[in-house]
Structures are given as structure tokens and as C-alpha cells.
Scaffold this active site. Sequence first.
Site, mmCIF file in Angstrom:
data_model
loop_
_atom_site.group_PDB
_atom_site.id
_atom_site.type_symbol
_atom_site.label_atom_id
_atom_site.label_comp_id
_atom_site.label_asym_id
_atom_site.label_seq_id
_atom_site.Cartn_x
_atom_site.Cartn_y
_atom_site.Cartn_z
ATOM 1 N N HIS A 120 0.806 -1.225 0.000
ATOM 2 C CA HIS A 120 0.000 0.000 0.000
ATOM 3 C C HIS A 120 0.834 1.268 0.000
ATOM 4 O O HIS A 120 0.337 2.341 0.326
ATOM 5 C CB HIS A 120 -0.989 -0.037 1.177
ATOM 6 C CG HIS A 120 -2.003 -1.137 1.054
ATOM 7 N ND1 HIS A 120 -2.741 -1.621 2.107
ATOM 8 C CD2 HIS A 120 -2.408 -1.844 -0.039
ATOM 9 C CE1 HIS A 120 -3.543 -2.593 1.675
ATOM 10 N NE2 HIS A 120 -3.355 -2.748 0.390
ATOM 11 N N GLY A 190 -1.539 -9.784 12.269
ATOM 12 C CA GLY A 190 -2.045 -8.443 12.579
ATOM 13 C C GLY A 190 -2.814 -7.787 11.454
ATOM 14 O O GLY A 190 -2.745 -6.567 11.293
ATOM 15 N N ASN A 216 -3.211 -13.046 15.692
ATOM 16 C CA ASN A 216 -4.062 -11.859 15.834
ATOM 17 C C ASN A 216 -4.653 -11.880 17.242
ATOM 18 O O ASN A 216 -4.799 -12.949 17.835
ATOM 19 C CB ASN A 216 -5.188 -11.891 14.786
ATOM 20 C CG ASN A 216 -5.766 -10.516 14.523
ATOM 21 O OD1 ASN A 216 -6.240 -9.845 15.442
ATOM 22 N ND2 ASN A 216 -5.738 -10.085 13.279
HETATM 23 P P1 OAD Z 1 -6.902 -3.454 10.206
HETATM 24 O O1 OAD Z 1 -6.936 -2.259 11.060
HETATM 25 O O2 OAD Z 1 -8.045 -3.717 9.315
HETATM 26 O O3 OAD Z 1 -6.711 -4.736 11.106
HETATM 27 C C1 OAD Z 1 -5.764 -4.763 12.135
HETATM 28 C C2 OAD Z 1 -5.810 -6.119 12.757
HETATM 29 O O4 OAD Z 1 -4.772 -6.191 13.728
HETATM 30 C C3 OAD Z 1 -7.118 -6.442 13.483
HETATM 31 O O5 OAD Z 1 -7.582 -7.708 13.049
HETATM 32 C C4 OAD Z 1 -6.726 -6.469 14.970
HETATM 33 O O6 OAD Z 1 -7.445 -7.435 15.695
HETATM 34 C C5 OAD Z 1 -5.260 -6.856 14.871
HETATM 35 N N1 OAD Z 1 -4.415 -6.440 15.991
HETATM 36 C C6 OAD Z 1 -4.478 -5.319 16.743
HETATM 37 N N2 OAD Z 1 -3.478 -5.278 17.633
HETATM 38 C C7 OAD Z 1 -2.748 -6.398 17.453
HETATM 39 C C8 OAD Z 1 -1.585 -6.932 18.053
HETATM 40 N N3 OAD Z 1 -0.944 -6.302 19.028
HETATM 41 N N4 OAD Z 1 -1.111 -8.117 17.588
HETATM 42 C C9 OAD Z 1 -1.755 -8.788 16.596
HETATM 43 N N5 OAD Z 1 -2.860 -8.334 15.988
HETATM 44 C C10 OAD Z 1 -3.351 -7.162 16.397
HETATM 45 O O7 OAD Z 1 -5.513 -3.373 9.405
HETATM 46 P P2 OAD Z 1 -5.122 -4.036 8.020
HETATM 47 O O8 OAD Z 1 -5.673 -5.403 7.920
HETATM 48 O O9 OAD Z 1 -3.679 -3.840 7.875
HETATM 49 O O10 OAD Z 1 -5.092 0.574 3.683
HETATM 50 O O11 OAD Z 1 -5.893 -3.098 7.020
HETATM 51 C C11 OAD Z 1 -5.714 -3.270 5.643
HETATM 52 C C12 OAD Z 1 -5.725 -1.931 4.946
HETATM 53 O O12 OAD Z 1 -6.936 -1.247 5.272
HETATM 54 C C13 OAD Z 1 -4.633 -0.993 5.409
HETATM 55 O O13 OAD Z 1 -3.407 -1.240 4.739
HETATM 56 C C14 OAD Z 1 -5.195 0.347 5.090
HETATM 57 C C15 OAD Z 1 -6.623 0.155 5.489
HETATM 58 O O14 OAD Z 1 -7.549 0.935 4.855
HETATM 59 C C16 OAD Z 1 -4.335 1.607 3.247
HETATM 60 O O15 OAD Z 1 -3.765 2.375 3.973
HETATM 61 C C17 OAD Z 1 -4.278 1.683 1.783
#
Ligand code: OAD
Length: 248
Positions: A120, A190, A216
Site C-alpha cells: 500500500h 495483525g 491476531n
Molecule cells: P486493520 O486495522 O483492518 O486490522 C488490524 C488487525 O490487527 C485487526 O484484526 C486487529 O485485531 C489486529 N491487531 C491489533 N493489535 C494487534 C496486536 N498487538 N497483535 C496482533 N494483531 C493485532 O488493518 P489491516 O488489515 O492492515 O489501507 O488493514 C488493511 C488496509 O486497510 C490498510 O493497509 C489500510 C486500510 O484501509 C491503506 O492504507 C491503503
Amino acid sequence: MLVDELSTLADWIRNSSRTFIMTGAGVSAESGLSTFRGQNNSLWKQYDPHRLASREGFAEDPQLVWDWYQWRRQQIVQAQPNSAHTGIAWLQQRLPVFLVTQNVDGLHHKAGSELIYELHGNIMRNRCYDELCDYSEEVSDVTAGLSFCPQCHKHYLRPSVVWFGENLDTKVLSEVERISSSCELFLSVGTSSLVYPAAGFAHVAHSNGARLVEINIEATALSDEVDLLITSSAGEVFEQLEKLLSDL
Ligand code: OAD
């Protein structure tokens, strides 16, 4: 902590000749950066993604979008890698581990990881809003105001991240798909596994025979499909893995 699950994971990592790690915002949560979904203080619970993370949103109110990204950049420059970033870098120095991230914060680089792709983009770069202008630059001032592109002088500079509705580079996509289809072990760490095409690589890996593991703190869209579910923070898991694999 789940001792059995962790030792299974350590064995799988040790015996895998090609491990693919896909990370998302949760990997940087323990560095103090908000995730996009999930927790109450997550970004998309507080802010409208279509106003702040789309070409249309930027065209409508470039000042608002610019200020929001400068605010995020100010937090990101202060952030330090946590045990998940350093643990992944540690594994990469010892085993064939391919790392792809959805994160734009550059913390894997800061931890010394050999990163294949930042799917991204990288928030610490700017580029011209005009897709036909090829200007891009590293961000040198996280407090600078909105400004015009110094090359074309017609359009504003924007952060070099992928917004909703924008395509990922097709060469990058086919390369990542190739790697995921030939890996033996796929770790999804994560990420909520909701945003495609990034979320699709786990399915590609699994349907090609790879073991699928999720790390996660809560269940995600992928959890039902995985061979091993580790419900724990990424920092804690990688800290323990370093201990379990200390003989490598
Ligand atoms: P999300 O914010 O959708 O998901 C974050 C995940 O991390 C969730 O499932 C949480 O449960 C988990 N989480 C939180 N703290 C944690 C920890 N300490 N250890 C393990 N897991 C943990 O983030 P992404 O999946 O990265 O796009 O989101 C995908 C895309 O959506 C991002 O890249 C962004 C966003 O819109 C752009 O910026 C283009």
C-alpha cells in the site's frame, strides 16, 4: 500464552523451506500506532475513509486530507519497531522468509527487515496527484503545508499511499501471487484480512498446499480457514518464537 500452539508454529517455521509473512496494522499497534479497524480508537472508527483515503476525497478537500496525513506522519516518525518487527527481521536473517506488508509506516525497514513489498505504499513519500506526472519525493518535513508539485506546478502533492479505489501495481501483484503460490508456510499477522487484493494471498497459498497460520488478538475473516490460530499479540508471539528458535 499458548505453549502448544507456539511450539507447533516454531517447528513449522524451522522446517519450512519457504515462509511467507503478510503483515497488517496490528503489527504496529504495539509501537503505538492505531489500527484501521477493531479497537475503539481505530482510525476508520473515528474518521471517514472515503473523505481521507480516496482520490475523490482529496479532490474535494485537499487541505483536510493533507493535514490528516501530516498528523499521522508526525506519529510515525516518533514510533519505534516492536518485538514483532524485530522478531520478523531476526527470522529473515536465519531462514528463507518473504515479507510483504500492507503497512505504510516503514517500521519493518527500521527493524532491519528485508521487505519484498509495501503493497500500500509508504507514507513517508509524496507524489503528484496527477497520475501522468511521475514526480515523487521523500518527505523531509512532517509539518510542511499542502503544496503544488515542483515538477508540473499544476497539481498538489499527495502522500504516496494506495487509496480506496486505486489499483496496486500489476507486476507487484503477480510477483506476490507467484511467491504465495509456492510457499510452504503462510503467516497472516495483525491484519483483519478484509482488504483485497492483499487478503487474497493467504487463500492462494492455502489452495496451493501451504500451511496457513494466523496471529491476531481477535478473530478475523480468515480465522475459520487457518490450520493454526494463535490468539495473542504479535509482539509477544515473535518474542517467544525468538526464544524457541534460539539455536538457529
Ligand atoms: P486493520 O486495522 O483492518 O486490522 C488490524 C488487525 O490487527 C485487526 O484484526 C486487529 O485485531 C489486529 N491487531 C491489533 N493489535 C494487534 C496486536 N498487538 N497483535 C496482533 N494483531 C493485532 O488493518 P489491516 O488489515 O492492515 O489501507 O488493514 C488493511 C488496509 O486497510 C490498510 O493497509 C489500510 C486500510 O484501509 C491503506 O492504507 C491503503
